[in-house]
Design a protein around this motif. Structure first.
Motif, PDB file in Angstrom:
ATOM      1  N   GLN A 219       0.857  -1.183   0.000  1.00 41.50           N
ATOM      2  CA  GLN A 219       0.000   0.000   0.000  1.00 41.50           C
ATOM      3  C   GLN A 219       0.890   1.229   0.000  1.00 41.50           C
ATOM      4  OE1 GLN A 219      -2.763   0.558   3.182  1.00 41.50           O
ATOM      5  NE2 GLN A 219      -4.063  -1.140   2.540  1.00 41.50           N
ATOM      6  N   ILE A 220       0.485   2.213  -0.769  1.00 37.37           N
ATOM      7  CA  ILE A 220       1.103   3.533  -0.719  1.00 37.37           C
ATOM      8  C   ILE A 220       0.056   4.438  -0.095  1.00 37.37           C
ATOM      9  CG2 ILE A 220       2.106   5.425  -2.025  1.00 37.37           C
ATOM     10  CD1 ILE A 220       2.941   3.324  -4.137  1.00 37.37           C
ATOM     11  N   ARG A 221       0.469   5.167   0.946  1.00 41.24           N
ATOM     12  CA  ARG A 221      -0.478   5.958   1.731  1.00 41.24           C
ATOM     13  C   ARG A 221      -0.063   7.423   1.803  1.00 41.24           C
ATOM     14  NH1 ARG A 221      -1.812   2.534   7.178  1.00 41.24           N
ATOM     15  NH2 ARG A 221      -2.936   0.840   6.188  1.00 41.24           N
ATOM     16  N   LEU A 222      -1.063   8.286   1.857  1.00 40.03           N
ATOM     17  CA  LEU A 222      -0.851   9.714   2.089  1.00 40.03           C
ATOM     18  C   LEU A 222      -1.743  10.155   3.235  1.00 40.03           C
ATOM     19  CD1 LEU A 222      -1.001  11.185  -1.540  1.00 40.03           C
ATOM     20  CD2 LEU A 222       1.037  10.673  -0.184  1.00 40.03           C
ATOM     21  N   LYS A 223      -1.270  11.157   3.961  1.00 45.17           N
ATOM     22  CA  LYS A 223      -2.105  11.833   4.953  1.00 45.17           C
ATOM     23  C   LYS A 223      -2.098  13.319   4.644  1.00 45.17           C
ATOM     24  CE  LYS A 223      -2.048   8.997   9.123  1.00 45.17           C
ATOM     25  NZ  LYS A 223      -1.782   9.033  10.563  1.00 45.17           N
ATOM     26  N   THR A 224      -3.278  13.917   4.740  1.00 43.44           N
ATOM     27  CA  THR A 224      -3.358  15.358   4.549  1.00 43.44           C
ATOM     28  C   THR A 224      -2.863  16.097   5.787  1.00 43.44           C
ATOM     29  OG1 THR A 224      -5.655  15.375   5.275  1.00 43.44           O
ATOM     30  CG2 THR A 224      -5.262  15.241   2.906  1.00 43.44           C
ATOM     31  N   ASN A 225      -3.058  15.468   6.934  1.00 40.95           N
ATOM     32  CA  ASN A 225      -2.589  16.015   8.197  1.00 40.95           C
ATOM     33  C   ASN A 225      -1.962  14.860   8.966  1.00 40.95           C
ATOM     34  OD1 ASN A 225      -2.456  16.839  10.950  1.00 40.95           O
ATOM     35  ND2 ASN A 225      -3.985  18.424  10.520  1.00 40.95           N
ATOM     36  N   ALA A 226      -0.713  15.011   9.369  1.00 43.93           N
ATOM     37  CA  ALA A 226       0.008  13.908  10.024  1.00 43.93           C
ATOM     38  C   ALA A 226      -0.708  13.397  11.266  1.00 43.93           C
ATOM     39  CB  ALA A 226       1.428  14.345  10.364  1.00 43.93           C
ATOM     40  N   SER A 227      -1.512  14.232  11.912  1.00 46.22           N
ATOM     41  CA  SER A 227      -2.200  13.798  13.130  1.00 46.22           C
ATOM     42  C   SER A 227      -3.551  13.123  12.858  1.00 46.22           C
ATOM     43  CB  SER A 227      -2.394  14.989  14.074  1.00 46.22           C
ATOM     44  OG  SER A 227      -3.250  15.948  13.480  1.00 46.22           O
ATOM     45  N   ASP A 228      -3.976  13.060  11.601  1.00 50.62           N
ATOM     46  CA  ASP A 228      -5.226  12.364  11.279  1.00 50.62           C
ATOM     47  C   ASP A 228      -5.125  10.889  11.655  1.00 50.62           C
ATOM     48  OD1 ASP A 228      -6.410  14.639  10.246  1.00 50.62           O
ATOM     49  OD2 ASP A 228      -6.005  14.120   8.151  1.00 50.62           O
ATOM     50  N   TYR A 229      -6.217  10.307  12.107  1.00 51.27           N
ATOM     51  CA  TYR A 229      -6.223   8.886  12.447  1.00 51.27           C
ATOM     52  C   TYR A 229      -6.339   8.021  11.194  1.00 51.27           C
ATOM     53  CZ  TYR A 229     -11.280   8.787  11.732  1.00 51.27           C
ATOM     54  OH  TYR A 229     -12.520   8.867  11.177  1.00 51.27           O
ATOM     55  N   TYR A 230      -6.779   8.572  10.083  1.00 49.85           N
ATOM     56  CA  TYR A 230      -6.988   7.831   8.848  1.00 49.85           C
ATOM     57  C   TYR A 230      -5.971   8.270   7.796  1.00 49.85           C
ATOM     58  CZ  TYR A 230      -9.219  12.184   7.548  1.00 49.85           C
ATOM     59  OH  TYR A 230      -9.462  13.514   7.299  1.00 49.85           O
ATOM     60  N   ASN A 231      -5.920   7.501   6.709  1.00 53.60           N
ATOM     61  CA  ASN A 231      -5.036   7.833   5.598  1.00 53.60           C
ATOM     62  C   ASN A 231      -5.772   7.575   4.296  1.00 53.60           C
ATOM     63  OD1 ASN A 231      -4.371   5.012   4.516  1.00 53.60           O
ATOM     64  ND2 ASN A 231      -3.899   4.824   6.693  1.00 53.60           N
ATOM     65  N   TYR A 232      -5.137   7.946   3.209  1.00 54.40           N
ATOM     66  CA  TYR A 232      -5.650   7.663   1.874  1.00 54.40           C
ATOM     67  C   TYR A 232      -4.679   6.685   1.237  1.00 54.40           C
ATOM     68  CZ  TYR A 232      -8.505  11.761   2.717  1.00 54.40           C
ATOM     69  OH  TYR A 232      -9.390  12.652   3.253  1.00 54.40           O
ATOM     70  N   ALA A 233      -5.189   5.565   0.733  1.00 51.95           N
ATOM     71  CA  ALA A 233      -4.294   4.500   0.280  1.00 51.95           C
ATOM     72  C   ALA A 233      -4.699   3.945  -1.075  1.00 51.95           C
ATOM     73  CB  ALA A 233      -4.289   3.373   1.306  1.00 51.95           C
ATOM     74  N   VAL A 234      -3.706   3.346  -1.696  1.00 48.82           N
ATOM     75  CA  VAL A 234      -3.913   2.573  -2.914  1.00 48.82           C
ATOM     76  C   VAL A 234      -2.949   1.394  -2.834  1.00 48.82           C
ATOM     77  CG1 VAL A 234      -2.239   3.848  -4.343  1.00 48.82           C
ATOM     78  CG2 VAL A 234      -4.154   2.690  -5.432  1.00 48.82           C
ATOM     79  N   SER A 235      -3.391   0.231  -3.280  1.00 49.84           N
ATOM     80  CA  SER A 235      -2.535  -0.955  -3.305  1.00 49.84           C
ATOM     81  C   SER A 235      -1.894  -1.088  -4.673  1.00 49.84           C
ATOM     82  CB  SER A 235      -3.344  -2.214  -3.003  1.00 49.84           C
ATOM     83  OG  SER A 235      -3.772  -2.202  -1.656  1.00 49.84           O
ATOM     84  N   VAL A 236      -0.609  -1.457  -4.668  1.00 53.73           N
ATOM     85  CA  VAL A 236       0.103  -1.664  -5.925  1.00 53.73           C
ATOM     86  C   VAL A 236       0.782  -3.028  -5.888  1.00 53.73           C
ATOM     87  CG1 VAL A 236       0.461   0.783  -6.410  1.00 53.73           C
ATOM     88  CG2 VAL A 236       2.165  -0.439  -5.110  1.00 53.73           C
ATOM     89  N   GLN A 237       0.699  -3.723  -6.987  1.00 50.36           N
ATOM     90  CA  GLN A 237       1.364  -5.012  -7.146  1.00 50.36           C
ATOM     91  C   GLN A 237       2.719  -4.750  -7.782  1.00 50.36           C
ATOM     92  OE1 GLN A 237       0.136  -8.244  -6.315  1.00 50.36           O
ATOM     93  NE2 GLN A 237       2.285  -8.745  -6.719  1.00 50.36           N
ATOM     94  N   THR A 238       3.800  -5.156  -7.124  1.00 56.07           N
ATOM     95  CA  THR A 238       5.125  -4.929  -7.685  1.00 56.07           C
ATOM     96  C   THR A 238       5.491  -6.073  -8.626  1.00 56.07           C
ATOM     97  OG1 THR A 238       6.260  -5.996  -5.821  1.00 56.07           O
ATOM     98  CG2 THR A 238       5.840  -3.624  -5.643  1.00 56.07           C
ATOM     99  N   SER A 239       6.438  -5.793  -9.527  1.00 57.23           N
ATOM    100  CA  SER A 239       6.786  -6.756 -10.577  1.00 57.23           C
ATOM    101  C   SER A 239       8.137  -7.427 -10.375  1.00 57.23           C
ATOM    102  CB  SER A 239       6.800  -6.035 -11.930  1.00 57.23           C
ATOM    103  OG  SER A 239       7.901  -5.129 -11.985  1.00 57.23           O
ATOM    104  N   GLY A 240       8.930  -6.942  -9.436  1.00 54.89           N
ATOM    105  CA  GLY A 240      10.288  -7.452  -9.285  1.00 54.89           C
ATOM    106  C   GLY A 240      11.291  -6.682 -10.116  1.00 54.89           C
ATOM    107  N   LYS A 241      10.827  -5.724 -10.902  1.00 55.54           N
ATOM    108  CA  LYS A 241      11.687  -4.882 -11.742  1.00 55.54           C
ATOM    109  C   LYS A 241      11.486  -3.424 -11.344  1.00 55.54           C
ATOM    110  CE  LYS A 241      11.164  -8.006 -15.610  1.00 55.54           C
ATOM    111  NZ  LYS A 241      10.685  -8.199 -16.953  1.00 55.54           N
ATOM    112  N   TRP A 242      12.441  -2.568 -11.729  1.00 57.98           N
ATOM    113  CA  TRP A 242      12.256  -1.135 -11.507  1.00 57.98           C
ATOM    114  C   TRP A 242      11.084  -0.663 -12.346  1.00 57.98           C
ATOM    115  CZ3 TRP A 242      13.991   1.611  -7.699  1.00 57.98           C
ATOM    116  CH2 TRP A 242      15.140   1.214  -7.031  1.00 57.98           C
ATOM    117  N   GLU A 243      10.198   0.112 -11.733  1.00 60.90           N
ATOM    118  CA  GLU A 243       9.040   0.652 -12.438  1.00 60.90           C
ATOM    119  C   GLU A 243       8.685   2.013 -11.866  1.00 60.90           C
ATOM    120  OE1 GLU A 243       5.515  -1.913 -11.677  1.00 60.90           O
ATOM    121  OE2 GLU A 243       6.835  -2.927 -10.285  1.00 60.90           O
ATOM    122  N   THR A 244       8.061   2.811 -12.696  1.00 66.50           N
ATOM    123  CA  THR A 244       7.569   4.119 -12.279  1.00 66.50           C
ATOM    124  C   THR A 244       6.064   4.107 -12.467  1.00 66.50           C
ATOM    125  OG1 THR A 244       9.620   5.170 -12.985  1.00 66.50           O
ATOM    126  CG2 THR A 244       7.716   6.609 -12.683  1.00 66.50           C
TER     127      THR A 244
END
Length: 176
Positions: free
Chosen positions: A99-124
């Motif tokens: 999961q890659i997560r962001l918070k709009t405010n570091a003190s928030d109890y929740y976050n915004y996330a998205v799951s990514v499947q990695t490939s074993g190779k460098w990717e952008t």
């Protein structure tokens, strides 16, 4: 002529605002590791800088004592992101989902996330803000997707509901 074409092409895919770019001089202590030990679990994650200058998040997820996750997070000064619409990350995973997560405010109890499947190779990858969903402890919240106004924290989490070793290398994180 070809060089001009390549420059134009690269300018379209290069991120416009780098949040974090790893190098051999990066301080791994600017990233905090949070393991499931905060809830009694036994997972062990660590964060280092490789000799090539990449951030390396690695360890072992354990399901013992109701565990099951490891996370790294980096706090930022409050950053206005209204002129951007995506988070862009260059990484090399181990074929596992993170999961890659962001918070709009570091003190928030929740976050915004998205799951990514990695490939074993460098990717952008480019993650549109609108695809980042609000959650708390893995449970979806009945709220809007990431508002794209400000960021105070970026994080990477592994928690695939299985015991496993993991390794995620990160080159840079940017906005586009």
């Amino acid at each position: 002529m070809i060089n001009l074409f390549l420059i134009c092409l690269l300018s379209m895919i290069q991120p416009t605002n780098t949040l974090f770019e790893f190098s051999v001089d990066s301080d791994p202590k600017s990233w905090t590791v949070v393991n499931d030990g905060v809830m009694g679990g036994l997972s062990k994650g660590q964060f280092t800088i490789s000799k090539e200058g990449h951030g390396v998040f690695m360890g072992k997820v354990s399901l013992e004592n109701n565990g099951g996750f490891s996370l790294i997070q980096h706090r930022l000064p409050s950053l206005n992101v209204k002129k951007y619409n995506s988070l862009v990350v260059r990484f090399k995973g181990d074929g596992k989902k993170y999961q890659i997560r962001l918070k709009t405010n570091a003190s928030d109890y929740y976050n915004y996330a998205v799951s990514v499947q990695t490939s074993g190779k460098w990717e952008t990858i480019s993650i549109p803000f609108e695809s980042m969903i609000p959650q708390f402890r893995g449970r979806l919240l009945n709220a809007s997707t990431f508002p794209g106004a400000q960021i105070e924290e970026v994080a990477f989490l592994i928690g695939n509901k299985k015991a496993e070793e993991f390794c995620l290398e990160i080159d840079w994180i940017a906005l586009k």
